[in-house]
Design an enzyme around this catalytic site. Structure first.
Site, PDB file in Angstrom:
ATOM      1  N   MET A  78      15.794  15.143  -5.434  1.00  0.00           N
ATOM      2  CA  MET A  78      16.214  13.803  -5.410  1.00  0.00           C
ATOM      3  C   MET A  78      17.589  13.744  -5.945  1.00  0.00           C
ATOM      4  O   MET A  78      17.925  12.773  -6.802  1.00  0.00           O
ATOM      5  CB  MET A  78      15.197  12.925  -6.418  1.00  0.00           C
ATOM      6  CG  MET A  78      13.721  12.892  -5.600  1.00  0.00           C
ATOM      7  SD  MET A  78      12.480  12.182  -6.918  1.00  0.00           S
ATOM      8  CE  MET A  78      12.109  14.082  -7.517  1.00  0.00           C
ATOM      9  N   ASP A 105       1.061  10.310   1.371  1.00  0.00           N
ATOM     10  CA  ASP A 105       2.573   9.747   0.874  1.00  0.00           C
ATOM     11  C   ASP A 105       3.611   9.259   1.954  1.00  0.00           C
ATOM     12  O   ASP A 105       3.259   9.900   3.011  1.00  0.00           O
ATOM     13  CB  ASP A 105       3.184  11.143   0.142  1.00  0.00           C
ATOM     14  CG  ASP A 105       2.626  11.367  -1.479  1.00  0.00           C
ATOM     15  OD1 ASP A 105       1.865  10.247  -1.885  1.00  0.00           O
ATOM     16  OD2 ASP A 105       2.981  12.180  -2.051  1.00  0.00           O
ATOM     17  N   LYS A 119       5.446   5.837  -1.590  1.00  0.00           N
ATOM     18  CA  LYS A 119       6.799   5.216  -1.970  1.00  0.00           C
ATOM     19  C   LYS A 119       7.856   5.448  -1.193  1.00  0.00           C
ATOM     20  O   LYS A 119       8.121   6.747  -0.827  1.00  0.00           O
ATOM     21  CB  LYS A 119       6.877   5.161  -3.554  1.00  0.00           C
ATOM     22  CG  LYS A 119       7.314   6.662  -3.796  1.00  0.00           C
ATOM     23  CD  LYS A 119       7.724   6.613  -5.441  1.00  0.00           C
ATOM     24  CE  LYS A 119       8.313   8.016  -5.753  1.00  0.00           C
ATOM     25  NZ  LYS A 119       8.912   8.243  -6.868  1.00  0.00           N
TER      26      LYS A 119
END
Lengths: 245, 245
Positions: free
Chosen positions: A177, A37, A59
């Site tokens: 997030m 990741d 990502k």
């Protein structure tokens, strides 16, 4: 039969290589291929054998990639390496099952008869509590704890009422997030009656060398952001009891 | 100065020694004294040096001990060994901050100027998800996750409305210590309109050699308990999406 070869879906923890589990470390050292990741640091990748192939499949916000296509590309890598009879370590930040798409990768393995295992990891929201002495649960105070991946849909926060309900009991919300929408979310929580004095902890780059913790409150979040720009990834803990001990 | 000596409050994970973090293992191997919980197995204690003093300070249901006195006795052990300048590892099941009284131990260390660190661990509720392929979060399905330590007060479940609110969004509830009240809780959730088809996973002795997973539903929980008696400790996961993949 190549397709049955072992794929390890591994939680790497919040960043500090010492917070890998012993099992994760064993798999890393023994991997033929590591699919990693965006948030996996060099310090962790260096623990693998130098001969191990290391492929970035991560990502980043606004990297222009389509998330469904990216996930499909990871699944195709599983198939590709399984056919070559290689041991794959799919190295994911934190824990694979907490906002980590572990479920999608398991489903793909099951549907394609790929032999797999999942190794849990220390998730950042919990690690932050230990590393910054911010209580998540405490006897006589609260016995719930909400994990929440912040999202905004049509300008609204669809989970707002659920968050309020939990926060009003004194139990904390641990938001992943959540930095980008924090000002707006705080405003909406305040409109609904959550006290402006409610503590907010922003824990940035948890367990990494440049980790930092910031303390503020619901009512002071605007002026906080005028002064500070916490680095991502950050975890936000909101709650009456969520103050450093 | 003895009182400033390091105390490590360490999460040992769900049971499998390979699910210790690398950092936890280092502290174990280097400890002078280990103060350990009831659920810490011999396999983990054997990883420490044979010379290390290992003291049981745990609790078991109905062991007749007063929980406040027991916690105070642990704190007194911190002081005692710190004065002798010994490295203490306070070894706790799972993660210290998730229903683990880490907050109380941190508070005592801070109030008594004892130098300490807290090392997060893999908590059983999350480990169970990985080891039994039961999703906790999934893109497009749910982005919340409630941890809950089940308790009954005056015959009621004070958190019932909060649980319902979360479950109705499709997000799962992960219940610790919830086996004893599970039938009653299911009944109350059903009375409030949660579908009888809602899946329930009971994950027993997670990551240990005799781990076992049981699948049932809200409506079948009575007949389930007539047939099965899952061993403790067990984690219960309730939720629309909480089915094995």
């Amino acid at each position: 039969m190549g397709l049955s070869h072992l794929i390890s879906i591994v939680g790497a923890g919040p960043g500090d290589p010492d917070l890998l589990t012993v099992k994760a470390l064993k798999r890393l050292k023994n991997a033929d291929v590591i699919l990693y990741d965006a948030l996996i640091g060099d310090e962790i990748l260096k623990l693998a054998n130098p001969q191990t192939e290391k492929k970035y499949v991560g990502k980043l916000n606004n990297d222009g990639q389509n998330p469904v296509e990216r996930q499909n590309a990871i699944h195709q890598q599983f198939l590709y390496w399984a056919r070559k009879n290689k041991k794959v370590v799919r190295l994911k930040t934190g824990d694979p099952m907490v906002f980590g798409r572990g479920a999608e990768e398991i489903r793909f393995c099951k549907e394609n008869n790929l032999t797999f295992e999942v190794i849990p990891g220390v998730t950042a929201g919990i690690a932050g509590s230990s590393l910054f002495s911010v209580p998540l649960t405490e006897r006589g105070k609260n016995n719930m704890l909400l994990f929440y991946a912040c999202r905004k849909v049509d300008g609204q926060f669809p989970e707002l009422e659920s968050l309020l309900n939990i926060l009003k009991t004194g139990s904390p919300v641990v938001s992943y997030m959540g930095l980008i929408h924090l000002e707006e979310l705080s405003e909406k929580l305040a409109e609904k009656g959550l006290p402006l004095s409610t503590p907010i902890q922003i824990l940035s780059r948890i367990s990494q060398k440049n980790q930092r913790g910031f303390s503020t409150t619901m009512g002071e979040i605007d002026s906080f952001f005028q002064k500070h720009q916490p680095e991502t990834p950050s975890i936000v803990i909101i709650g009456e009891n969520a103050e450093e001990i």
